[in-house]
Design an enzyme around this catalytic site. Structure first.
Site, short mmCIF file in Angstrom:
data_model
loop_
_atom_site.label_atom_id
_atom_site.label_comp_id
_atom_site.label_asym_id
_atom_site.label_seq_id
_atom_site.Cartn_x
_atom_site.Cartn_y
_atom_site.Cartn_z
N LYS A 106 0.84 -1.20 0.00
CA LYS A 106 0.00 0.00 0.00
C LYS A 106 0.88 1.25 0.00
O LYS A 106 1.49 1.61 1.00
CB LYS A 106 -0.94 0.06 1.21
CG LYS A 106 -2.01 1.13 0.95
CD LYS A 106 -2.56 1.81 2.18
CE LYS A 106 -1.75 2.93 2.73
NZ LYS A 106 -1.75 4.19 1.96
N GLY A 157 7.02 5.00 8.21
CA GLY A 157 6.22 6.21 8.36
C GLY A 157 6.42 6.80 9.74
O GLY A 157 7.48 6.63 10.35
N SER A 158 5.39 7.44 10.25
CA SER A 158 5.52 8.13 11.54
C SER A 158 5.49 7.14 12.71
O SER A 158 4.90 6.07 12.62
CB SER A 158 4.37 9.13 11.70
OG SER A 158 3.14 8.45 11.64
N THR A 159 6.12 7.53 13.78
CA THR A 159 6.14 6.70 14.99
C THR A 159 4.72 6.52 15.51
O THR A 159 4.34 5.44 15.97
CB THR A 159 7.07 7.34 16.03
OG1 THR A 159 8.41 7.26 15.51
CG2 THR A 159 7.02 6.62 17.38
N GLU A 160 3.93 7.58 15.39
CA GLU A 160 2.53 7.53 15.83
C GLU A 160 1.76 6.41 15.10
O GLU A 160 1.10 5.58 15.73
CB GLU A 160 1.95 8.90 15.50
CG GLU A 160 0.59 9.20 16.01
CD GLU A 160 0.09 10.51 15.37
OE1 GLU A 160 0.90 11.27 14.77
OE2 GLU A 160 -1.12 10.76 15.47
N GLY A 164 3.14 3.98 13.46
CA GLY A 164 3.84 2.72 13.77
C GLY A 164 3.21 2.01 14.96
O GLY A 164 3.06 0.79 14.98
N GLU A 190 10.00 1.08 10.36
CA GLU A 190 11.04 2.08 10.13
C GLU A 190 10.37 3.42 10.33
O GLU A 190 9.53 3.82 9.53
CB GLU A 190 11.61 1.88 8.73
CG GLU A 190 13.01 2.41 8.59
CD GLU A 190 13.01 3.80 8.03
OE1 GLU A 190 12.99 4.75 8.85
OE2 GLU A 190 12.99 3.95 6.82
N CYS A 249 13.68 10.56 7.07
CA CYS A 249 13.57 10.10 8.46
C CYS A 249 14.91 10.27 9.18
O CYS A 249 14.94 10.40 10.39
CB CYS A 249 13.09 8.67 8.50
SG CYS A 249 13.86 7.66 7.25
N GLU A 289 9.86 15.36 15.61
CA GLU A 289 10.31 15.32 14.22
C GLU A 289 9.51 16.35 13.42
O GLU A 289 8.29 16.30 13.38
CB GLU A 289 10.06 13.92 13.66
CG GLU A 289 10.51 13.77 12.23
CD GLU A 289 10.36 12.33 11.71
OE1 GLU A 289 9.28 11.74 11.90
OE2 GLU A 289 11.32 11.83 11.11
P1 NAP Z 1 2.02 8.30 8.11
O1 NAP Z 1 0.62 8.69 8.37
O2 NAP Z 1 2.79 7.57 9.13
O3 NAP Z 1 2.01 7.49 6.72
C1 NAP Z 1 2.83 6.42 6.35
C2 NAP Z 1 2.01 5.34 5.70
O4 NAP Z 1 1.11 4.76 6.66
C3 NAP Z 1 1.12 5.83 4.57
O5 NAP Z 1 1.02 4.83 3.58
C4 NAP Z 1 -0.19 6.02 5.28
O6 NAP Z 1 -1.29 6.02 4.42
C5 NAP Z 1 -0.21 4.82 6.19
N1 NAP Z 1 -1.13 4.94 7.33
C6 NAP Z 1 -1.61 6.05 7.93
N2 NAP Z 1 -2.43 5.72 8.95
C7 NAP Z 1 -2.50 4.38 8.98
C8 NAP Z 1 -3.18 3.44 9.81
N3 NAP Z 1 -3.98 3.82 10.80
N4 NAP Z 1 -3.00 2.12 9.56
C9 NAP Z 1 -2.19 1.71 8.58
N5 NAP Z 1 -1.54 2.55 7.76
C10 NAP Z 1 -1.67 3.86 7.97
O7 NAP Z 1 2.85 9.57 7.70
P2 NAP Z 1 2.24 10.92 7.14
O8 NAP Z 1 0.91 11.24 7.70
O9 NAP Z 1 2.29 10.82 5.68
O10 NAP Z 1 3.32 11.95 7.69
C11 NAP Z 1 3.26 12.40 9.04
C12 NAP Z 1 4.60 12.41 9.68
O11 NAP Z 1 5.17 11.12 9.67
C13 NAP Z 1 5.64 13.27 8.97
O12 NAP Z 1 5.54 14.59 9.28
C14 NAP Z 1 6.89 12.65 9.48
O13 NAP Z 1 7.21 13.15 10.74
C15 NAP Z 1 6.57 11.20 9.60
N6 NAP Z 1 7.03 10.41 8.44
C16 NAP Z 1 8.14 9.65 8.60
C17 NAP Z 1 8.61 8.93 7.52
C18 NAP Z 1 9.82 8.07 7.62
O14 NAP Z 1 10.42 7.76 6.61
N7 NAP Z 1 10.19 7.62 8.79
C19 NAP Z 1 7.97 8.98 6.29
C20 NAP Z 1 6.81 9.76 6.17
C21 NAP Z 1 6.38 10.46 7.27
P3 NAP Z 1 -1.81 7.41 3.79
O15 NAP Z 1 -0.64 8.20 3.38
O16 NAP Z 1 -2.59 6.94 2.66
O17 NAP Z 1 -2.62 8.08 4.86
#
Ligand code: NAP
Ligand code: MG
Length: 501
Positions: free
Chosen positions: A199, A252-255, A257, A274, A308, A405
């Site tokens: 996804k 993605g985000s720790t939250e 995660g 990650e 990240c 972050e």
């Molecule tokens: P995110 O919400 O953690 O998104 C990462 C992935 O997880 C996306 O494919 C997202 O889908 C999916 N996702 C979101 N909520 C989910 C859930 N409840 N269950 C399963 N999958 C879920 O990140 P973001 O909202 O795009 O960015 C927010 C913050 O995350 C950034 O500001 C940054 O601090 C951090 N981030 C970190 C990394 C990294 O490489 N470590 C990468 C991106 C973001 P959708 O995008 O379709 O909602």
């Protein structure tokens, strides 16, 4: 700082790719979402709709998992030899080469990053990752193990381990390096012989869909890789919770995660994560500043700080602090901010309106808590999601901008006098993804490296990645390591076989 304007023409295949409503890949077929719904993905340089994408939901995840399960249990995939598996992955890499420009343009249009960067980094790294992992397909081995078994005196055994694919894998990836994150996930899972439901992020699904077309062309059997586009809260959550998925890999985000982990508890599927970071750069008095100043600047400004492992906390030894900061400020001023499709652009827009608001919110919070922007500090232009490269000083360890972050082009700089203290401060974070040390004293650098709580420590460099080098986090930056041979552990189970002779 200037906003660049002259864009490279969009290649014809890219134009037609974005102008047709995309479909998702389930069991080797390109299909609409069961609901028939779509959602738009936007060009972050303009805010305009770029393409329409299927809004995959639980029902679609169910269909994809079913296909992946059948492909794993009954399909030809399990019978394909490791050598053939490796060749298929290698073929995929070969097929990507002639599409390099298309991938780079899609990445730039969808994510906002400079097309020049996508051409030089994202796409070649993704291709190289597949080639590296293709080689591993034939090298996934168990061991023979001499055993003693004290309670069966005199008995002899032949004991060995097998490394087997973990099964059906759900992979959820972010938007900061869309194609590369797909490669990091798919490469080792395919090498190990798993089947996959991927996804991509809602903001950047396009390059994964093009990759899907090439996987079909390479001849991957139906159902081995399925791609469901959709939102995290619906498609992503359904994948993480699915009872017939054996493992979930998330970046993605720790939250989020933590949400993945909770969802995975239902069937105790394996989890690798990650997550975020707040990586420190330490610049010592004796550092080569000709390399160090541009180094720490690009540590944060590369990919607009949306890495990240971005070097978002900068600790500089007091005697050189002013010199380093004015150097980083100069670097920031030189950055040409503009649309990713302009070849003169060094830094594009952030990925979305939401991210722009988030980063601007952090800048406000920092300033209200007493930090000062010595360069940048705000939005750039009135169209698109641009944010100025920013250096904050006068920060203190408890400020939100130091603890959390930001995921934007914002670095917080502080002077230090005592090395032990700065190491403690560098480690004073819930995160532990990466760290960098800048010094000419290599013995000292290696001693410091051993004391930093981080999955990667760079010495006199930053953001250096290689398919062979494991990457992942300490503490709340994640579980497990991607890339290198460590990545195979994420996608294999160990079976001990013990025979009495
Ligand atoms: P995110 O919400 O953690 O998104 C990462 C992935 O997880 C996306 O494919 C997202 O889908 C999916 N996702 C979101 N909520 C989910 C859930 N409840 N269950 C399963 N999958 C879920 O990140 P973001 O909202 O795009 O960015 C927010 C913050 O995350 C950034 O500001 C940054 O601090 C951090 N981030 C970190 C990394 C990294 O490489 N470590 C990468 C991106 C973001 P959708 O995008 O379709 O909602
Ligand atoms: Mg999201």
């Amino acid at each position: 700082m200037s906003v660049a304007t002259a864009e490279v023409p969009i290649a014809e295949p890219v134009k037609s790719f974005v102008s047709t409503t995309r479909k998702m890949l389930i069991n080797g077929k390109w299909v609409e979402a069961a609901s028939g719904k779509t959602f738009p993905t936007f060009n972050p340089a303009t805010g305009d709709v770029l393409a329409n994408i299927p809004d995959g939901q639980k029902e679609d995840i169910d269909r994809a998992v079913k296909a992946a399960r059948a492909a794993f249990d009954k399909g030809p995939w399990r019978k394909i030899t490791p050598s053939e598996r490796g060749r298929l992955i290698w073929k995929l890499a070969d097929l990507m080469e002639p599409h390099l420009e298309e991938f780079a343009q899609l990445e730039s249009l969808d994510n906002g990053k400079p097309v020049t960067v996508a051409r030089a980094a994202d796409v070649p790294l993704a291709i190289d990752l597949f080639r590296y992992m293709a080689g591993w397909a034939t090298k996934i081995e168990g061991n023979t193990i001499p055993i003693s078994v004290p309670y069966t005196p005199g008995a002899q055994y032949h004991a060995y381990t097998l490394r087997e694919p973990v099964g059906v894998v759900g992979q959820i990836i972010p938007w900061n390096f869309p194609l590369l994150m797909a490669a990091w996930k798919l490469g080792p899972a395919l090498a190990a012989g798993c089947t996959i439901v991927l996804k991509p992020a809602e903001q950047t699904p396009l390059s994964a869909l093009l990759l899907g077309e090439l996987m079909c062309e390479a001849g991957l059997p139906d159902g081995v890789v399925n791609i469901i586009t959709g939102y995290g809260e619906t498609a992503g959550a359904a994948l993480a919770a699915h009872p017939d998925v054996d493992k979930v890999a998330f970046t993605g985000s720790t939250e989020v995660g933590k949400l993945i982990l909770n969802a995975a508890a239902s069937n105790l599927k394996k989890v690798s994560l990650e997550l975020g970071g707040k990586s420190p750069s330490l610049v010592l008095q004796d550092a080569d500043l000709n390399a160090g100043i541009p180094g720490v600047a690009s540590a944060i400004f590369f990919n607009h700080g949306q890495c990240c492992c971005a070097g978002s906390r900068l600790y500089v030894e007091k005697g050189i602090f002013d010199n380093v900061i004015s150097g980083v400020v100069e670097q920031a001023k030189k950055i040409k901010v503009g649309p990713g499709m302009d070849p003169a652009t060094d830094m594009g827009p952030l990925v979305s309106d939401e991210q722009q608001q988030r980063v601007l919110g952090y800048l406000e919070s920092g300033v209200s808590e007493g930090a000062k922007a010595v360069v940048g500090g705000g939005r750039l232009g009135d169209k698109g999601y641009f944010v100025e490269p920013t250096v904050l000083v006068n920060t203190t360890p408890t400020m939100k901008v130091i603890q959390e972050e930001i995921f934007g082009p914002v670095v917080c700089a502080e002077p230090f006098t005592d090395l032990d203290e700065v190491i403690t401060q560098a480690n004073n974070s819930i995160y532990g993804l990466a760290a960098a040390i800048w010094t000419k004293d290599l013995s000292k650098a290696h001693r410091i490296a051993a004391q930093l709580q981080a999955g990667t420590v760079w010495i006199n460099c930053h953001n250096i990645f290689d398919a062979a080098l494991p990457f992942g986090g300490y503490k709340q930056s994640g579980w497990g390591r991607e890339m290198g041979h460590d990545a195979l552990e994420l996608y294999t189970e160990v079976k001990a076989v013990c025979a009495r002779l």
